[in-house]
Every structure is written in structure tokens, then in C-alpha cells.
Design a protein around this motif. Sequence first.
Motif, mmCIF file in Angstrom:
data_model
loop_
_atom_site.group_PDB
_atom_site.id
_atom_site.type_symbol
_atom_site.label_atom_id
_atom_site.label_comp_id
_atom_site.label_asym_id
_atom_site.label_seq_id
_atom_site.Cartn_x
_atom_site.Cartn_y
_atom_site.Cartn_z
ATOM 1 N N GLY A 63 0.675 54.924 14.650
ATOM 2 C CA GLY A 63 0.951 53.860 13.385
ATOM 3 C C GLY A 63 0.635 54.412 11.904
ATOM 4 N N HIS A 64 -0.506 54.303 11.111
ATOM 5 C CA HIS A 64 -0.463 54.445 10.603
ATOM 6 C C HIS A 64 -0.124 56.261 10.297
ATOM 7 C CE1 HIS A 64 -0.960 54.381 5.421
ATOM 8 N NE2 HIS A 64 -1.717 55.205 5.820
ATOM 9 N N SER A 65 -0.774 56.888 10.058
ATOM 10 C CA SER A 65 -0.673 57.956 11.220
ATOM 11 C C SER A 65 -1.074 57.958 12.554
ATOM 12 C CB SER A 65 -1.454 59.445 10.596
ATOM 13 O OG SER A 65 -3.192 59.257 11.025
ATOM 14 N N TYR B 173 -24.274 53.803 9.017
ATOM 15 C CA TYR B 173 -23.201 54.337 9.226
ATOM 16 C C TYR B 173 -22.140 54.411 7.985
ATOM 17 C CZ TYR B 173 -24.940 54.614 14.114
ATOM 18 O OH TYR B 173 -25.308 54.225 15.178
ATOM 19 N N LEU B 174 -20.982 55.408 7.477
ATOM 20 C CA LEU B 174 -20.513 55.281 6.303
ATOM 21 C C LEU B 174 -19.284 55.556 7.457
ATOM 22 C CD1 LEU B 174 -20.729 54.448 3.590
ATOM 23 C CD2 LEU B 174 -19.771 56.943 3.073
ATOM 24 N N VAL B 175 -17.830 54.084 7.019
ATOM 25 C CA VAL B 175 -16.057 53.896 7.365
ATOM 26 C C VAL B 175 -16.108 54.319 5.884
ATOM 27 C CG1 VAL B 175 -15.410 52.388 7.939
ATOM 28 C CG2 VAL B 175 -17.124 52.177 8.763
ATOM 29 N N ASP B 176 -14.902 55.504 6.615
ATOM 30 C CA ASP B 176 -14.499 56.655 5.432
ATOM 31 C C ASP B 176 -15.580 56.767 3.961
ATOM 32 O OD1 ASP B 176 -12.302 56.964 7.114
ATOM 33 O OD2 ASP B 176 -11.206 54.174 6.003
ATOM 34 N N SER B 177 -14.686 57.766 3.037
ATOM 35 C CA SER B 177 -15.149 57.774 2.100
ATOM 36 C C SER B 177 -15.199 57.787 0.256
ATOM 37 C CB SER B 177 -15.491 59.807 2.354
ATOM 38 O OG SER B 177 -14.419 60.436 1.997
ATOM 39 N N ILE C 180 -18.858 63.778 11.366
ATOM 40 C CA ILE C 180 -17.562 63.026 10.849
ATOM 41 C C ILE C 180 -16.834 63.101 11.805
ATOM 42 C CG2 ILE C 180 -15.728 63.287 9.031
ATOM 43 C CD1 ILE C 180 -17.497 65.064 6.932
ATOM 44 N N TYR C 181 -16.936 61.988 12.323
ATOM 45 C CA TYR C 181 -16.135 61.360 13.698
ATOM 46 C C TYR C 181 -14.586 60.987 13.437
ATOM 47 C CZ TYR C 181 -20.137 61.358 16.114
ATOM 48 O OH TYR C 181 -21.860 61.141 16.487
ATOM 49 N N VAL C 182 -13.295 61.675 14.040
ATOM 50 C CA VAL C 182 -12.351 61.288 13.575
ATOM 51 C C VAL C 182 -11.801 61.768 15.016
ATOM 52 C CG1 VAL C 182 -11.838 64.025 12.956
ATOM 53 C CG2 VAL C 182 -10.510 61.549 12.037
ATOM 54 N N ASN C 183 -10.741 60.670 15.144
ATOM 55 C CA ASN C 183 -9.854 61.476 16.395
ATOM 56 C C ASN C 183 -8.701 63.286 16.028
ATOM 57 O OD1 ASN C 183 -6.580 60.855 16.982
ATOM 58 N ND2 ASN C 183 -8.082 59.955 19.190
ATOM 59 N N GLN C 184 -8.802 63.255 17.209
ATOM 60 C CA GLN C 184 -8.583 64.770 17.304
ATOM 61 C C GLN C 184 -6.810 64.829 17.051
ATOM 62 O OE1 GLN C 184 -9.957 67.299 18.510
ATOM 63 N NE2 GLN C 184 -8.649 68.742 18.145
ATOM 64 N N THR C 185 -6.179 64.512 17.540
ATOM 65 C CA THR C 185 -4.304 64.224 16.851
ATOM 66 C C THR C 185 -5.128 64.473 15.625
ATOM 67 O OG1 THR C 185 -4.278 62.791 18.544
ATOM 68 C CG2 THR C 185 -2.564 63.245 16.065
ATOM 69 N N GLU C 186 -5.883 63.149 14.213
ATOM 70 C CA GLU C 186 -6.330 63.419 13.047
ATOM 71 C C GLU C 186 -6.630 64.357 12.749
ATOM 72 O OE1 GLU C 186 -5.790 61.031 9.321
ATOM 73 O OE2 GLU C 186 -4.929 60.958 11.373
ATOM 74 N N TRP C 187 -7.388 64.893 13.153
ATOM 75 C CA TRP C 187 -8.106 66.370 13.336
ATOM 76 C C TRP C 187 -7.287 67.613 13.107
ATOM 77 C CZ3 TRP C 187 -10.884 68.855 10.653
ATOM 78 C CH2 TRP C 187 -11.696 69.978 10.222
ATOM 79 N N GLU C 188 -6.281 67.186 14.249
ATOM 80 C CA GLU C 188 -5.570 68.685 14.650
ATOM 81 C C GLU C 188 -3.989 68.343 13.186
ATOM 82 O OE1 GLU C 188 -3.749 67.792 18.520
ATOM 83 O OE2 GLU C 188 -5.795 68.972 18.980
ATOM 84 N N GLU C 189 -3.757 67.049 13.388
ATOM 85 C CA GLU C 189 -3.009 67.758 11.954
ATOM 86 C C GLU C 189 -3.669 67.340 10.530
ATOM 87 O OE1 GLU C 189 1.368 64.497 10.484
ATOM 88 O OE2 GLU C 189 -0.414 63.717 11.670
ATOM 89 N N THR D 90 -11.425 56.626 9.804
ATOM 90 C CA THR D 90 -10.052 55.609 10.430
ATOM 91 C C THR D 90 -9.410 56.736 10.453
ATOM 92 O OG1 THR D 90 -9.486 54.971 8.478
ATOM 93 C CG2 THR D 90 -10.771 53.596 9.489
ATOM 94 N N HIS D 91 -9.200 57.343 9.288
ATOM 95 C CA HIS D 91 -8.043 58.855 9.285
ATOM 96 C C HIS D 91 -8.633 59.327 8.155
ATOM 97 C CE1 HIS D 91 -6.097 55.218 6.734
ATOM 98 N NE2 HIS D 91 -5.258 56.411 5.977
ATOM 99 N N LEU D 92 -7.412 60.788 7.456
ATOM 100 C CA LEU D 92 -7.840 61.838 6.679
ATOM 101 C C LEU D 92 -7.227 61.671 5.228
ATOM 102 C CD1 LEU D 92 -9.179 64.547 9.246
ATOM 103 C CD2 LEU D 92 -10.578 63.001 7.775
ATOM 104 N N HIS D 93 -6.020 60.832 5.501
ATOM 105 C CA HIS D 93 -5.468 60.745 4.280
ATOM 106 C C HIS D 93 -6.141 60.944 3.249
ATOM 107 C CE1 HIS D 93 -1.752 58.391 6.650
ATOM 108 N NE2 HIS D 93 -2.383 59.885 6.153
ATOM 109 N N PHE D 94 -5.940 61.215 1.832
ATOM 110 C CA PHE D 94 -6.819 62.081 0.733
ATOM 111 C C PHE D 94 -7.231 61.106 0.136
ATOM 112 C CE2 PHE D 94 -3.110 60.473 -1.328
ATOM 113 C CZ PHE D 94 -3.929 59.347 -3.038
#
Length: 290
Positions: A190-192, A63-67, A137-146, A110-114
Amino acid sequence: MESLTIGRAKLTWLNGGVNHLDGGAMFGVVPKALWSKKYPCNEKNQIELRTDPILLELDGKRYLVDSGIGYGKLTEKQIRNFGVAEQSSVESSLQELGLSVADIDAVLMTHLHFDHACGLTKWQDNMLTAVFPDTPIYVNQTEWEEMRNPNIRSVNTYWPDNWQPIENQFVSFEEQLSIAPGLEMIHTGGHSNGHSILLFKDGIDMFIHMADLMPTHAHQNKLWALAYDDYPVTSVHEKQKWMEYGLEHNAWYTFYHDAYYRALKFDKDGNPQGQVERARYPYTENGTSL
């Protein structure tokens, strides 16, 4: 590349790039006289930050944690404003380990900031394509929507280039997702609003990847929240919760952004008792490390 084995899990930090951001922004309302004792800054008041994905090998899966911050994705202005001294070389890092992007079974965002998501796509033949083709690519639904519908504040960090070419690869979850036995992605906000952490438990062995709730070792204090946090009060409460949990269970804490430590373990009073330091190298004039 530094590695750490925790129970069944092996973690290896790949080269995802390095940038420099304003120390005041990274430590919010904390006075410079306090944070600069724990994390040094340059003459521009900037602190060095890595953007290094973690290769997590577990039960025969990778698995890769963030990119990472990506390569060739930033304009000259962005490189200057974000203090980018080195761009990603994740594919080269994998090759050094005898691997390729095809060996990655899933990407855990963990989130999708650039600075976490730019490494998901790359320019090839004047088109943006997937760095990890056909990989979930797994991500939280709220993060994906934003990410797809950013607000006036978040539009500057959620970039269409990082998701539109690979939209069909994203798999979202609500509050918690079991990736493998003992490995969980947990929504914290929190952070996002859609920020998540990783929790791994294997008997008495444990690590918590706090992502940008605790981007560096100097952010251990629960009240030291980033000015970049969209919901700082949530960050404070979530950090307190997971720091207390981790200290109680003798957990390792792993870092994506820290320029000095890959991982730390604390005693019950919060004092470091184990660490994995990052090997530090000077940069050449074109921004690559020697």
C-alpha cells in the motif's frame, strides 16, 4: 513521554522529531475543505507530523517501532523542504527512562522511508555508525529489496545512509513474522510495496499499529489515502480490512505521525471512545521543544 498499557504490553512514545508536510499531499485527492476540519494546517498549507518511535516493552523484552527522523542526517535544504522543526532525541528519551540503546532487543521497521529509518544510523567521528549496534532490525523482504534497489519514484525516500553502514543487522520476512507471543508483523503493501503493520493480541486486549496506512487519526476514512502512497488502492483495501477487524475486537490504534493523539480506540460505529493525547509544547528558535 506518554505511555499506554495494553494487556502484557507497555507502549511509550519517544521523541523522534517533528516535521511539516503539505496537507494536500498527506490527504491525496480529499479536498482541503474536508481534511482541514479534522487536522489543522498552517499558512503554508502544511500539517504538523511527529516521527516518534514507540518503545514496546513485552515479556521482559524491549522493542522499538521505527526509529525517528534522526539527528544531523538532513541537509539544510531537506530541513527546509520537509519543514523539520525538531530532530530526534531518541537516545535522550531512553536515558530519561533509565535505559540506553543497548537495552533495545530488536527494532521493528514498518517500512524504510527516510522519516522512519533515518534514526537507524548516526554520524560519529565523520563516519556513519549504528545507533543500535548488534541489534536485529526486522523488515519485510520486499521493503528490504526496494531499499537497496529503489525505482525512479522511491529513490528520493530510500537513502543508502540509512542501510549501508548496518546492512548485516537487517532480518527480513515474507508475509508475517511472530516477534513474541501475541505480537505479529504483517505485510500489507500500500503505502510502499513492502509496508507492514503490527498486531498485538493478549486475550481481549489488542492494539493495531497501522503505520502509514493510517498515519494520523484524521486518516480513519478508508478512502483517505496519501498522495505519497505507491499503491493507493491497496492502501484503501488494507485499511478497510484492518479497521473492520479492529473495530470488531475493540482494538487500540497507535500512531507514529499524529501530532495530537498517541492512540485511539473506536466504537463499532467508528466514533472515538478512548484516547491518549500527546502533550504539546512550543518550539524554540533552534527547533527544539521547550
